[in-house]
Design an enzyme around this catalytic site. Structure first.
Site, PDB file in Angstrom:
ATOM      1  N   GLU A  90      62.224  49.765  65.486  1.00  0.00           N
ATOM      2  CA  GLU A  90      62.770  51.068  65.099  1.00  0.00           C
ATOM      3  C   GLU A  90      63.918  50.860  64.109  1.00  0.00           C
ATOM      4  O   GLU A  90      64.832  50.086  64.379  1.00  0.00           O
ATOM      5  CB  GLU A  90      63.270  51.826  66.334  1.00  0.00           C
ATOM      6  CG  GLU A  90      62.194  52.121  67.367  1.00  0.00           C
ATOM      7  CD  GLU A  90      61.143  53.133  66.921  1.00  0.00           C
ATOM      8  OE1 GLU A  90      61.352  53.814  65.886  1.00  0.00           O
ATOM      9  OE2 GLU A  90      60.115  53.256  67.607  1.00  0.00           O
ATOM     10  N   CYS A  97      64.717  56.596  74.824  1.00  0.00           N
ATOM     11  CA  CYS A  97      64.750  55.421  73.952  1.00  0.00           C
ATOM     12  C   CYS A  97      65.590  55.715  72.713  1.00  0.00           C
ATOM     13  O   CYS A  97      66.513  54.955  72.383  1.00  0.00           O
ATOM     14  CB  CYS A  97      63.329  55.004  73.549  1.00  0.00           C
ATOM     15  SG  CYS A  97      62.371  54.320  74.908  1.00  0.00           S
TER      16      CYS A  97
END
EC number: 3.4.19.3
Length: 180
Positions: free
Chosen positions: A56, A120
């Site tokens: 990410e 998350c």
């Protein structure tokens, strides 16, 4: 699995399980940064939608509407009131992805700019905010779909070691520029 494998000798690895709870994240993440003063924190989360190991690039501040495991959701629907909408990791995820992919592990590594606006993403943003970008987040698929714990452990080991290498080289460049 990563605890079993470990990292290179000059790295102290601390593994914590972070509950899927907004309020716990808001207190635990700053506590861990204060306790360890790490060079880097790498968060790992399971995504039922993931079919690859996903790096990410950034965390998002707003848009948190889903209830956590305590059936709680922040009233403001954000991580840090007044914080920037998005914070990028200082780690060059494209470089890490290319390097890990070139290692020939039996795991596919990809890049994402949206960690999902749930715990998350909330954890990632909170850590990025706390650390001025010295955090990373890796999404992994559920065990067996398609990777084993061993495959994921080896992939995480390679990813974190490459992240540290990229971070150390970028800091060397920054220090070199300041000396001139």
């Amino acid at each position: 699995e990563l605890e079993k494998l470990g990292l290179r000798d000059d790295v102290d690895l601390h593994v914590y399980e972070v509950p899927v709870e907004y309020q716990t994240v808001q207190s635990l993440i700053p506590e861990l940064w204060k306790k360890h003063s790490p060079q880097l924190v790498v968060h790992v989360g399971v995504s039922g939608m993931a079919t690859t190991v996903t790096l990410e690039k950034c965390g998002h501040n707003v848009g948190y509407k889903g209830l956590d495991n305590c059936r709680f959701c922040p009233g403001s629907q954000c991580c840090v009131e007044g914080g920037p909408e998005c914070i990028d990791s200082i780690i060059d995820m494209d470089t890490v992805c290319k390097r890990v992919s070139a290692l020939g592990l039996d795991v596919t590594v990809t890049i994402s700019k949206d960690a999902g606006r749930y715990l998350c993403d909330f954890t990632y943003y909170t850590s990025l905010y706390q650390s001025h970008g010295r955090s990373a987040f890796v999404h992994v698929p559920p065990l067996g779909k398609p990777y084993t714990a061993e495959q994921l452990g080896r992939a995480l080991q390679a990813i974190i070691e490459e992240m540290l290498d990229v971070l150390e080289h970028s800091e060397d460049e920054i220090n070199c520029q300041h000396e001139h």
